[in-house]
Design a protein around this motif. Structure first.
Motif, PDB file in Angstrom:
ATOM      1  N   ASP A   1       0.842  -1.189   0.000  1.00 30.00           N
ATOM      2  CA  ASP A   1       0.000   0.000   0.000  1.00 30.00           C
ATOM      3  C   ASP A   1       0.882   1.244   0.000  1.00 30.00           C
ATOM      4  OD1 ASP A   1      -2.407   1.463   2.321  1.00 30.00           O
ATOM      5  OD2 ASP A   1      -2.041   1.799   0.190  1.00 30.00           O
ATOM      6  N   THR A   2       0.650   2.133  -0.959  1.00 31.60           N
ATOM      7  CA  THR A   2       1.459   3.349  -1.078  1.00 31.60           C
ATOM      8  C   THR A   2       0.561   4.569  -0.974  1.00 31.60           C
ATOM      9  OG1 THR A   2       1.285   3.211  -3.476  1.00 31.60           O
ATOM     10  CG2 THR A   2       3.251   2.253  -2.462  1.00 31.60           C
ATOM     11  N   GLU A   3      -0.333   4.572   0.015  1.00 31.27           N
ATOM     12  CA  GLU A   3      -1.317   5.638   0.077  1.00 31.27           C
ATOM     13  C   GLU A   3      -0.933   6.742   1.054  1.00 31.27           C
ATOM     14  OE1 GLU A   3      -5.254   4.532   1.416  1.00 31.27           O
ATOM     15  OE2 GLU A   3      -6.175   6.115   0.209  1.00 31.27           O
ATOM     16  N   VAL A   4      -1.019   7.945   0.542  1.00 33.98           N
ATOM     17  CA  VAL A   4      -0.905   9.149   1.346  1.00 33.98           C
ATOM     18  C   VAL A   4      -2.260   9.850   1.266  1.00 33.98           C
ATOM     19  CG1 VAL A   4       0.254  11.374   1.591  1.00 33.98           C
ATOM     20  CG2 VAL A   4       1.558   9.368   0.836  1.00 33.98           C
ATOM     21  N   THR A   5      -2.816  10.172   2.416  1.00 27.75           N
ATOM     22  CA  THR A   5      -4.124  10.830   2.418  1.00 27.75           C
ATOM     23  C   THR A   5      -3.969  12.279   2.840  1.00 27.75           C
ATOM     24  OG1 THR A   5      -4.592  10.126   4.690  1.00 27.75           O
ATOM     25  CG2 THR A   5      -5.336   8.682   2.910  1.00 27.75           C
ATOM     26  N   GLN A   6      -4.845  13.133   2.304  1.00 32.66           N
ATOM     27  CA  GLN A   6      -4.824  14.544   2.631  1.00 32.66           C
ATOM     28  C   GLN A   6      -6.244  15.028   2.877  1.00 32.66           C
ATOM     29  OE1 GLN A   6      -1.649  15.700  -0.758  1.00 32.66           O
ATOM     30  NE2 GLN A   6      -2.191  17.402   0.598  1.00 32.66           N
TER      31      GLN A   6
ATOM     32  N   ALA B   1       3.779  14.522   0.331  1.00 31.82           N
ATOM     33  CA  ALA B   1       4.424  13.310  -0.164  1.00 31.82           C
ATOM     34  C   ALA B   1       5.207  12.672   0.976  1.00 31.82           C
ATOM     35  CB  ALA B   1       5.354  13.625  -1.338  1.00 31.82           C
ATOM     36  N   SER B   2       5.509  11.404   0.808  1.00 31.17           N
ATOM     37  CA  SER B   2       6.347  10.728   1.796  1.00 31.17           C
ATOM     38  C   SER B   2       7.290   9.769   1.088  1.00 31.17           C
ATOM     39  CB  SER B   2       5.494   9.981   2.828  1.00 31.17           C
ATOM     40  OG  SER B   2       4.887   8.833   2.259  1.00 31.17           O
ATOM     41  N   SER B   3       8.410   9.477   1.745  1.00 30.72           N
ATOM     42  CA  SER B   3       9.355   8.488   1.237  1.00 30.72           C
ATOM     43  C   SER B   3       9.991   7.774   2.425  1.00 30.72           C
ATOM     44  CB  SER B   3      10.431   9.125   0.351  1.00 30.72           C
ATOM     45  OG  SER B   3      11.278   9.975   1.102  1.00 30.72           O
TER      46      SER B   3
ATOM     47  N   ASP C   1      14.923   6.936  -2.387  1.00 33.36           N
ATOM     48  CA  ASP C   1      13.591   6.350  -2.323  1.00 33.36           C
ATOM     49  C   ASP C   1      12.568   7.178  -3.088  1.00 33.36           C
ATOM     50  OD1 ASP C   1      14.454   5.877   1.065  1.00 33.36           O
ATOM     51  OD2 ASP C   1      14.514   4.330  -0.493  1.00 33.36           O
ATOM     52  N   THR C   2      11.587   6.490  -3.608  1.00 35.07           N
ATOM     53  CA  THR C   2      10.503   7.146  -4.335  1.00 35.07           C
ATOM     54  C   THR C   2       9.657   7.973  -3.379  1.00 35.07           C
ATOM     55  OG1 THR C   2      10.412   5.366  -5.953  1.00 35.07           O
ATOM     56  CG2 THR C   2       8.430   6.706  -5.698  1.00 35.07           C
ATOM     57  N   GLN C   3       9.280   9.160  -3.826  1.00 36.12           N
ATOM     58  CA  GLN C   3       8.327   9.982  -3.084  1.00 36.12           C
ATOM     59  C   GLN C   3       6.928   9.667  -3.611  1.00 36.12           C
ATOM     60  OE1 GLN C   3       9.328  14.171  -2.903  1.00 36.12           O
ATOM     61  NE2 GLN C   3      11.508  13.704  -2.730  1.00 36.12           N
ATOM     62  N   TYR C   4       6.039   9.316  -2.703  1.00 35.06           N
ATOM     63  CA  TYR C   4       4.645   9.027  -3.039  1.00 35.06           C
ATOM     64  C   TYR C   4       3.790  10.215  -2.629  1.00 35.06           C
ATOM     65  CZ  TYR C   4       6.274   4.276  -3.722  1.00 35.06           C
ATOM     66  OH  TYR C   4       6.949   3.173  -4.164  1.00 35.06           O
ATOM     67  N   PHE C   5       2.975  10.673  -3.560  1.00 39.99           N
ATOM     68  CA  PHE C   5       2.186  11.874  -3.341  1.00 39.99           C
ATOM     69  C   PHE C   5       0.750  11.540  -2.927  1.00 39.99           C
ATOM     70  CE2 PHE C   5       4.773  15.422  -4.829  1.00 39.99           C
ATOM     71  CZ  PHE C   5       5.803  14.763  -5.479  1.00 39.99           C
ATOM     72  N   GLY C   6       0.189  12.448  -2.139  1.00 45.70           N
ATOM     73  CA  GLY C   6      -1.225  12.384  -1.835  1.00 45.70           C
ATOM     74  C   GLY C   6      -2.037  13.060  -2.922  1.00 45.70           C
ATOM     75  N   PRO C   7      -3.378  13.062  -2.761  1.00 45.43           N
ATOM     76  CA  PRO C   7      -4.254  13.628  -3.793  1.00 45.43           C
ATOM     77  C   PRO C   7      -4.266  15.147  -3.808  1.00 45.43           C
ATOM     78  CG  PRO C   7      -5.543  12.839  -1.950  1.00 45.43           C
ATOM     79  CD  PRO C   7      -4.123  12.434  -1.676  1.00 45.43           C
ATOM     80  N   GLY C   8      -3.774  15.777  -2.745  1.00 44.80           N
ATOM     81  CA  GLY C   8      -3.702  17.225  -2.720  1.00 44.80           C
ATOM     82  C   GLY C   8      -4.898  17.895  -2.065  1.00 44.80           C
ATOM     83  N   THR C   9      -4.686  19.126  -1.630  1.00 40.88           N
ATOM     84  CA  THR C   9      -5.752  20.017  -1.159  1.00 40.88           C
ATOM     85  C   THR C   9      -5.775  21.227  -2.077  1.00 40.88           C
ATOM     86  OG1 THR C   9      -5.612  19.375   1.170  1.00 40.88           O
ATOM     87  CG2 THR C   9      -6.538  21.549   0.673  1.00 40.88           C
ATOM     88  N   ARG C  10      -6.928  21.459  -2.695  1.00 42.86           N
ATOM     89  CA  ARG C  10      -7.097  22.634  -3.556  1.00 42.86           C
ATOM     90  C   ARG C  10      -7.459  23.813  -2.674  1.00 42.86           C
ATOM     91  NH1 ARG C  10      -5.306  24.233  -8.017  1.00 42.86           N
ATOM     92  NH2 ARG C  10      -5.857  22.269  -9.003  1.00 42.86           N
ATOM     93  N   LEU C  11      -6.555  24.779  -2.552  1.00 39.59           N
ATOM     94  CA  LEU C  11      -6.753  25.944  -1.678  1.00 39.59           C
ATOM     95  C   LEU C  11      -7.076  27.179  -2.509  1.00 39.59           C
ATOM     96  CD1 LEU C  11      -6.519  27.366   1.112  1.00 39.59           C
ATOM     97  CD2 LEU C  11      -4.114  27.750   0.563  1.00 39.59           C
ATOM     98  N   THR C  12      -8.138  27.851  -2.115  1.00 41.30           N
ATOM     99  CA  THR C  12      -8.509  29.128  -2.732  1.00 41.30           C
ATOM    100  C   THR C  12      -8.512  30.188  -1.649  1.00 41.30           C
ATOM    101  OG1 THR C  12      -9.886  27.999  -4.373  1.00 41.30           O
ATOM    102  CG2 THR C  12     -10.226  30.372  -4.088  1.00 41.30           C
ATOM    103  N   VAL C  13      -7.751  31.258  -1.858  1.00 38.41           N
ATOM    104  CA  VAL C  13      -7.706  32.372  -0.899  1.00 38.41           C
ATOM    105  C   VAL C  13      -8.420  33.574  -1.516  1.00 38.41           C
ATOM    106  CG1 VAL C  13      -6.229  33.884   0.461  1.00 38.41           C
ATOM    107  CG2 VAL C  13      -5.483  31.541  -0.057  1.00 38.41           C
TER     108      VAL C  13
END
Lengths: 110, 114
Positions: free
Chosen positions: B1-6, B92-94, B101-113
């Motif tokens: 499992d290579t899941e990063v959650t945000q 991301a995490s590694s 080591d590979t960096q695995y990314f999460g799905p991201g947070t879309r921020l609007t200011v």
């Protein structure tokens, strides 16, 4: 200064039309070359890591290769679901800083 | 499992608000990263944590404040942001910071200011 250049910026293919994406790098002491796929509004999805010239890796319709100056991502018989932005990133001699290219936006038409 | 959650997936905030972004991974990775990504641009590194200690700060303005409460969690506290800070924020995490080591990314947070 480390540099990564991807070409073309954008590529349109017909379904089944094979092609290659290029990633040229200028990195002293390359420790790894990474390919990611990114769909709009989502995080990059890891595809491949290549560590040394001559190395090749495959996954379904994708094949990544590495030389001393560039990497190629070959797409064989692409499908519309392969449409995405493909990013390559190079890991230099120290730490964990990835130098990213600007990406290639691939569109595969049915 | 290579899941990063945000969380959250989307965030809208005013320039006087205080909010936090959260990132979590359960892969046993000891390096965690915050990136900022503007439209049609590659991710830009902001911060790196290694073994819960801040390792890299890429000269990010102090209105962004990272925190790593434990080896699985990474927060980004936001205060007095500007409209130009609107972007996709990626975690991301590694396995380790100093290896290849590979960096695995999460799905991201879309921020609007606003």
């Amino acid at each position: 200064e480390d540099q990564v250049t991807q070409s073309p910026e954008a590529l349109r293919l017909q379904e089944g039309e094979s092609s290659s994406l290029n990633c040229s790098y200028t990195v002293s002491g390359l420790r790894g070359l990474f390919w990611y796929r990114q769909d709009p509004g989502k995080g990059p999805e890891f595809l491949f890591t290549l560590y040394s010239a001559g190395e090749e890796k495959e996954k379904e319709r994708l094949k990544a290769t590495l030389t001393k100056k560039e990497s190629f991502l070959h797409i064989t018989a692409p499908k519309p679901e392969d449409s995405a932005t493909y990013l390559c990133a190079a890991l230099g001699p120290s730490g964990s800083r990835l130098t990213f290219g600007e990406g290639t936006q691939l569109t595969v038409n049915p | 499992d290579t899941e990063v959650t945000q969380t959250p997936k989307h965030l809208v905030m005013g320039m006087t608000n205080k909010k936090s972004l959260k990132c979590e991974q359960h892969m046993g990775h000891r390096a965690m990263y915050w990136y900022k990504q503007k439209a049609k641009k590659p991710p830009e590194l902001m911060f790196v944590y290694s073994y819960e200690k801040l390792s890299i700060n890429e000269s990010v303005p102090s209105r962004f404040s990272p925190e790593c409460p434990n080896s699985s969690l990474l927060n980004l506290h936001l205060h007095a942001l500007q409209p130009e800070d609107s972007a996709l924020y990626l975690c991301a995490s590694s396995q380790e910071e100093t290896r290849t080591d590979t960096q695995y990314f999460g799905p991201g947070t879309r921020l609007t200011v606003l």
